[in-house]
Structure formats: C-alpha cells, structure tokens
Enzyme design. Sequence first.
Site, PDB file in Angstrom:
ATOM      1  N   HIS A 143      -1.093  18.585  60.823  1.00  0.00           N
ATOM      2  CA  HIS A 143      -0.687  20.338  60.221  1.00  0.00           C
ATOM      3  C   HIS A 143      -0.091  20.727  61.124  1.00  0.00           C
ATOM      4  CE1 HIS A 143      -4.613  21.115  62.625  1.00  0.00           C
ATOM      5  NE2 HIS A 143      -3.931  22.415  62.755  1.00  0.00           N
ATOM      6  N   ASP A 188      -5.184  13.244  60.926  1.00  0.00           N
ATOM      7  CA  ASP A 188      -4.364  14.642  61.123  1.00  0.00           C
ATOM      8  C   ASP A 188      -3.453  14.253  62.621  1.00  0.00           C
ATOM      9  OD1 ASP A 188      -3.430  16.962  61.001  1.00  0.00           O
ATOM     10  OD2 ASP A 188      -5.199  18.066  60.857  1.00  0.00           O
ATOM     11  N   SER A 223      -5.513  22.876  68.136  1.00  0.00           N
ATOM     12  CA  SER A 223      -4.977  21.599  67.430  1.00  0.00           C
ATOM     13  C   SER A 223      -4.144  20.835  67.965  1.00  0.00           C
ATOM     14  CB  SER A 223      -4.429  22.302  66.330  1.00  0.00           C
ATOM     15  OG  SER A 223      -5.190  22.485  65.204  1.00  0.00           O
TER      16      SER A 223
HETATM   17  N1  ARG Z   1      -9.148  24.261  60.047  1.00  0.00           N
HETATM   18  C1  ARG Z   1      -7.903  23.663  60.685  1.00  0.00           C
HETATM   19  C2  ARG Z   1      -7.014  24.524  61.791  1.00  0.00           C
HETATM   20  O1  ARG Z   1      -7.576  25.800  61.767  1.00  0.00           O
HETATM   21  C3  ARG Z   1      -6.742  23.041  59.807  1.00  0.00           C
HETATM   22  C4  ARG Z   1      -6.196  23.621  59.147  1.00  0.00           C
HETATM   23  C5  ARG Z   1      -4.966  22.918  58.236  1.00  0.00           C
HETATM   24  N2  ARG Z   1      -5.538  22.161  57.213  1.00  0.00           N
HETATM   25  C6  ARG Z   1      -5.923  22.737  56.001  1.00  0.00           C
HETATM   26  N3  ARG Z   1      -6.236  22.055  55.044  1.00  0.00           N
HETATM   27  N4  ARG Z   1      -5.547  24.081  55.651  1.00  0.00           N
HETATM   28  O2  ARG Z   1      -5.768  24.967  61.847  1.00  0.00           O
HETATM   29  N1  GLU Z   2      -7.206  23.524  63.200  1.00  0.00           N
HETATM   30  C1  GLU Z   2      -7.166  24.515  64.358  1.00  0.00           C
HETATM   31  C2  GLU Z   2      -5.891  24.719  64.793  1.00  0.00           C
HETATM   32  O1  GLU Z   2      -4.742  24.780  64.415  1.00  0.00           O
HETATM   33  C3  GLU Z   2      -8.225  24.409  65.249  1.00  0.00           C
HETATM   34  C4  GLU Z   2      -9.559  24.460  64.795  1.00  0.00           C
HETATM   35  C5  GLU Z   2     -10.243  25.600  65.505  1.00  0.00           C
HETATM   36  O2  GLU Z   2      -9.999  26.926  65.082  1.00  0.00           O
HETATM   37  O3  GLU Z   2     -10.838  25.281  66.239  1.00  0.00           O
HETATM   38  O4  GLU Z   2      -5.656  25.104  66.070  1.00  0.00           O
END
Ligand code: ARG
Ligand code: GLU
Length: 672
Positions: free
Chosen positions: A85, A222, A607
């Site tokens: 991502h 990921d 991330s």
């Molecule tokens: N929750 C993770 C973050 O905050 C992954 C986000 C990307 N994935 C998604 N299904 N939207 O970045």
């Molecule tokens: N998916 C999040 C990022 O892009 C990390 C998830 C979180 O907020 O801990 O950094």
Amino acid sequence: MNIKRVLLFLISIMALHPLRADEGMWVPSYIQQKIEDMRGKGFRLSAEDLYSINSSSLKDAIVHFNGGCTGEMISDEGLLITNHHCGYDQIQYHSSVEHDYLKDGFWAMKRDEELPNPDLYVAFLEYMEDVTKKVLAGYSESMSEEQREKLVADNSRRIVSRIERKGKGIKARVAPLYYGNQYFVYVYKVFTDVRLVGAPPSSIGKFGGDTDNWMWPRHTGDFSLFRVYADRNNEPAPYSPDNVPYRPKRFFKINASGISEGDFTLVYGYPGRTSEYVTSQAVDYIANVSNPKKIKLRTIRLGIMDSQMERSDAVRIQYSSKHADVANSWKKWQGEMKGILKMNTVENKRNYEKAFAVWAKGKPEYDGIIGKFADLYSQAEALSLVRDYQYEALNAPEFLFFAAGDGSDSALFYKNYYKPIDKATFIALMNEYDKDIDDSYKSPYFKEKVAKAGSVEKLADEIYDNDSLSLAREFYMATNTFYNSTVKPRLDSLNREINMLYRKYMRGQMDFARENGTGKVFYPDANSTLRIAYGRIEGYAPADAVRYKPFSTLEGIMEKDNPAIFDYNVPQKLREIYASRDFGRWEENGTVPVCFIATNHTTGGNSGSPVLDADGNLIGVNFDRVWEGTMSDIVFDPDLCRNIALDIRYALFVIDKVADAGYLLNEMVILE
Ligand code: ARG
Ligand code: GLU
C-alpha cells in the site's frame, strides 16, 4: 477532595496505570535511557547498535519512504522492502490495460527491467541533533506566540541552509518535540532514483482489502520491492541509465528461522502523528463530536460509492482506490472512539487534571493552566467543527476541486470520474453542511446560491447537468475563500494559544510526575521523525470469551478464499501451490506463516517499518494496527493495542514460489 486525598488518589491511579513498557515511541539518539529495560525484555544489542553517529548502525538501513511511509534495505545492492500500500501509486503509475501490475503483479527479472519512478524519493537519516538553543536564540518571555513562531522559523531556516550547503542530496528539517520545549534537526541524504523491482498481485498484496483493513486475523501480503540507485560515487543523483545500485552503510539480515509468542520485537520507523498528552476536553471533543460527525459524512460518501460500484464493474475499478482512501480513516475513527470509551479516557484525564490543578496551586508557571485550556477549547470547538465540514463536506465532491485547478490533470481526472457518484455526493454533503453548521459560520455565498437555485438539489443540477466548470470553480473558490479568511485565522490563533499552553502543560506534567515519584518517562508525540518502539509478539482478547493467537498462516487465506468476493479471491497460482503443498523452505508446521501481531506502539507512517528480533534481524514488515487498539494515538492500552506485521517468510515465499523471482533472494542474507 482535599489535597492529600487527591494526591493519594492520583498515586493510586498511576500505580494502576504505570507506563507499561510497550507504550512509547522513543527517540533513537536517547535510546540509552531505555536500553536496560529493553535488555531485560530480551533485546541483545546495545544503544550504539541502534543509533550511532560515529559508526554504522541499524538506523542506516532505514528510509523515510516518499515522505509518508517507512522502508528498509535488505541487501548491499540497494534492495528495499516496504508495504504494497506504500508502493501502490508507483505500481499504479506503471500499470496500463495491457500491463495491469496492480492486478497481476510485477517482477523485474533482471536489473534493466526495474522501473524508474518520477516522483519517488527515499531519505536516509544521517544524524539528528538537539538544536533547541540555536532555534530559540533571541527569544524572550515577553514575545507573543506569533513572534516566537516567526523567530523559530527564521532560526530554523538558517540552521537548515547551513547544513544543506554541505553535500549532494543533503536535506535538513527542524522539528519540535514536546510542543516546542525542545527542537531537533534531522539531516537526511535523499535519493531520487528509486526503481520498482517487484510487487505481488493485489489479490496477495491487498488480500482482504477494506473488509479486513484494521483487523486481525489478517492475511495480507502487504509488501513491494524497490531498488535505490546512486551515481558512480554512491551519491544521490537524478535518474540516469548510468546509475548503479546504491551500496547502503547497513542492511538488514533476515531471520527466517521462526518466531514465537513472547519473543522480543522492535519497530524502527517513521510514525506520523500522535496526541498522547492532550486534555480531557480535547479527547472528549474527538470521541464525542469530531469523530462521530466525520464518520457520518464518510458513511454517506461510502454508501453512495457502494451503491454505484455494485452495479458496474467499470465503476468499481474507477472508485476502488478512492473508496479505500475514504474507508481507511472512517474505519479507524470508529475503532478509536470505541477504544477511548472503553478506556474511560475522558474521565481518567479529568481526574488527573483535577489533581494536577491542585498540585499547580501557587506555582506561578502552572497555576490555572487547566482553566485556561477549558476557556480556549470552548472557543475553538465550534470553529474546529466548521473546519471538519470544510474538508469532509464542502471540499469532498471531486468535480469542484478539479474545476478549481488548471485542468492539466484532465485526462487523469476523467479516467476515474463517474458523474452520478459525484453529484449524489454533492447533494448529500451540502445538505449536511446546511443542516449542521451554524448560520454565523456558514459561507454567505453558499447560502445565497442555494436560496437562488431553490435547493441544494437544484444547485447540483446547475453544476453537474451542465458540466459547468465555471460554476463549480466559483463554488469551490467562494466557499474556501470564506473559510480561509474568516474561520481559519481565528482557529489558527486559538490553536497557537493552545499550543503555547501545551508547552507549559507538558513541562508541568513532567514536574508533577517527578515530584510524585511516579518514575514516568515521557516520550515525545510522533512527528514523522525516526522512532523506536519495542515490545513482544502477543495475542489479545478482543471480546468476552475470545482470544486471538498472534500468528496467521496460509490456512487462513484458503479458508477465506472465495472467487465471488473480490477481497477474498485468491490467485490461482497460490491455490495450486497450496494444493501441491510445495512450500519449499518456507514451510512451518505444514503451512506457511503469513502475518503476526505484537505489542509495539505504532501509528500511521510506521507502514513499511522493519520489525526486528532481539538481535536486530528482520522478522517482519509493519503494515497496520488492530481495530480494537486504534485509540493508541491518544491512549495506549497494553491489553488491546497491537501492531500488525507481515511475516517476512511470507514475502520470501511469494517471491520464491508465486513470482518465480527467487533470484532476488540471492542478494539477501537469510538466516535459517
Ligand atoms: N490501515 C492501513 C493504513 O492505515 C492500511 C491502509 C491501506 N489499505 C486499505 N485497505 N485501505 O495505512
Ligand atoms: N497502515 C498505516 C500506515 O500507512 C499503519 C497503520 C497504523 O496507523 O498504525 O502507516
């Protein structure tokens, strides 16, 4: 309560909630302070191994990836791993109808197939240094906060330009810690020739999609791979076919020998923003006003997208990335609200503030702070709500924003634009704005236009049915100008006052803890600078009668497999490997490990961060948090807060068995 009882009460709640070691995002150059605790928990390296200004250390293997994520070196030839991502935009950039790398994945089978990216950069931290004295040179107590800000900006600019003169690709940034009680300069070497090496298909890299996002158990592969290129002298240089793979000062060895619950873990990366020291009132506002309103507005948007995406595959493809963006924070805010409620944070903070106020009596620096916060916040709240509606409602329809631009991105915009969605969004959100925003803060242009058209619906007809760029532009400009000229300056000035108060309150909280002998060590809130979080691999109990294990495996992917559900459609190649049990060296207990969770304190920006074992070897790549623990940006619960990491062995398995790109493993150092 009298003073004595208040203090007793306070000490008792602090004893109940001492800063458990898992909480905290620590400053690498001060990690010596924590090393004893870390070693007690199983860490086997020294502070110098983590961060050193004299010799190479683990920090030299880590990059800030494109300003928003983290990435790390996994070979001495510049090979970099981060999340799928995080590399999404680059993978999308290289995709076309003929080569859909998002859908099918991409693997360079040799160096000259690696794909350069015009807008991608990675920054290696050279060093960080306390520059508080220099930043505050010329400061006097009589200055207003605005004057102080200007002084800080001017001094910072001087510090930065002096440093940046020194070398190719050197970039410096001054950042405040503890609300400006301290300032650090961060000096980076920035590389701009960074090429895409590999990415699994989204059915692996985004497996589970928004359905599983922020959730455990998780089965997302990921990750994506890039390579950093340098000139012949190993220095940063713009893209050139003559560039060669960068030889980093340090890269991570990979521990593929297996991990267990209870093992020490360390996350080393770039957390973006946390607010751990804010007042009860600020938390109350987030949990009970701001989050609910923003969630409501996004629920409306998602509902509109969903109903159209269900009807058409073309629309589903057009809006999948936008849907993911809107859904990501929408889901996180809900978990955060629940967590704050469950932790009783507002009430706990209120009690703490009462005790603080009693303690502060007669101390000129701190006396009355809590009351001042209350006053400033009550003025700021209404304005903050207007700000939320400006971004989440008025500015949300895409056609408005597009019309306000110069049109140069026209082809790109229309490629993923479906008018019925945008028009319905406009109608729904403008009605919410009209209903929820107090008349005195409502854009006069908005009121006038709606009145003249007869309704929001009729105004939408005028803009959308005629594809009226000029009207859309006028609408966007007028509503934003109103916000920027009347609401924002007042909000900014209140926030400046609030920040100044927090600077004092931060010092006060430290003094208070010191005098009460709680031994609490305060880590600075995250600010997109390099930090260390440490903890251990551990499951958790999300609800009554439920306990989650900390590991997920390929079995879970196959359990979820369903060709009819987009998010759970396992690629055929993986099904075949599963059926033949051809797991090679990545097999463990008859299956392949996929993800794990741990107690590391992380946030957005982490991330792609390396998850390391007790010897500093790579065991995983961080990519998310569990939903029940998303309040950790505000309050950390050691029982519920878990980061989610990709098990590095799943990445190696995918590279080796699914992608047939096993040659990439040759440049890594894999300990088995
Ligand atoms: N929750 C993770 C973050 O905050 C992954 C986000 C990307 N994935 C998604 N299904 N939207 O970045
Ligand atoms: N998916 C999040 C990022 O892009 C990390 C998830 C979180 O907020 O801990 O950094």
